[in-house]
Design an enzyme around this catalytic site. Structure first.
Site, PDB file in Angstrom:
ATOM      1  CB  CYS A  94      -0.892   0.001   1.237  1.00 44.26           C
ATOM      2  SG  CYS A  94      -1.849   1.501   1.500  1.00 44.26           S
ATOM      3  CB  CYS A 133      -2.904   3.745  -5.866  1.00 42.97           C
ATOM      4  SG  CYS A 133      -4.076   2.915  -4.758  1.00 42.97           S
TER       5      CYS A 133
END
Length: 287
Positions: A77, A190
């Site tokens: 992440c 992302c």
């Protein structure tokens, strides 16, 4: 902590299902390794949380993965990497811990005209570490980075609406301005975004005849993990026993099982996890 054994699993976590894009690369490069995936969907999104809250949460997830026997941790992440990987490494010195960062350096190398679009969350693009990295690479390569916060895109992907008019509309809103400015390379900054790469490619194909390179850093994460495991002598060798994969989530195990099946074509056991009164993690219902 005792020295890890080669047969121990690798722990991978994300704020939701986005990290499955990283897990996909890890399974491809390290097919013999046991894997644990933790989707913190019950605490998502990470981007609107204060840094000290994210650090506390990441440390709790790290402790949970260590309790499950993890020999290494992958922070799959971008937001959690920026906010908390330093604290995680301080808590577990000597353990291989790999984070993800937007691939600015490979993007600058891949760009033909020096214009690189970066698709990422607001939190990632505003991070001091990211901005320093951008400035360093821009100075050393001459590349110009066009930053595009993609508000709501990770949430849309998390809900499982990968192929929809709403997702396509968001992608066009974020990508078209970058193409209009001349970007010939786009960073998927992302871990959720590679899960809609096919839709991204359609938007690009419908908007320009110029070739546009997409940068997904999941493969680089897997390579770095492999290097660290080999350096520590804890890579799992090929055996007759197949590699295990287990999924954990702070939300619905059924939803995580659907994500594994729909996104990766996998059917691992999934488990729901809840926090105990001390802030640790407890395994709840299995799927």
């Amino acid at each position: 902590m005792p020295s890890p054994l080669p047969d121990a699993p690798i722990g991978i976590f994300d704020s939701g299902v986005g990290g499955l894009s990283v897990l996909r690369h890890i399974r491809a490069q390290l097919p013999h390794e046991h894997l644990i995936y933790f989707a913190d969907s019950g605490f998502a999104p990470y981007g609107d949380k204060p840094e000290h809250v994210l650090i506390e949460r990441v440390l709790a997830i790290g402790a949970f993965l260590v309790e499950q026997g993890a020999k290494a941790i992958v922070v799959a992440c971008n937001t959690a990497t920026v906010a908390a990987i330093a604290a995680l490494r301080e808590r577990y010195p000597g353990m291989p811990i790999v984070g993800v960062e937007p691939g600015l350096k490979p993007a600058a190398a891949a760009s033909r005209n020096g214009l690189v679009g970066v698709l990422a969350t607001e939190r990632t693009l505003a991070g001091t570490k990211f901005l320093l990295l951008r400035d360093q690479i821009a100075q050393s390569t001459g590349a110009r980075f066009l930053l595009q916060p993609c508000i709501g895109l990770a949430d849309q992907i998390e809900f499982g609406t990968l192929e929809s008019a709403e997702t396509d509309a968001l992608l066009r809103r974020f990508i078209l301005p970058l193409l209009e400015e001349g970007a010939d390379t786009l960073v998927l900054g992302c871990t959720h975004y590679p899960l809609v790469q096919a839709s991204i490619e359609r938007v690009i194909a419908g908007s320009t005849d110029r070739p546009v390179t997409l940068i997904d850093t999941g493969e680089a994460v897997a390579r770095q993990l492999a290097r660290l495991l080999a350096a520590g002598g804890i890579s799992r060798a090929a055996t007759d026993a197949p590699a295990r994969l287990d999924g954990y989530t702070s939300a619905s195990s059924t939803a995580l099982a659907s994500a594994f099946s729909g996104l990766l074509g996998l059917d691992p056991p999934t488990h729901e996890v809840v926090a105990d009164s001390a802030g640790g993690m407890l395994i709840g219902q299995n799927n």
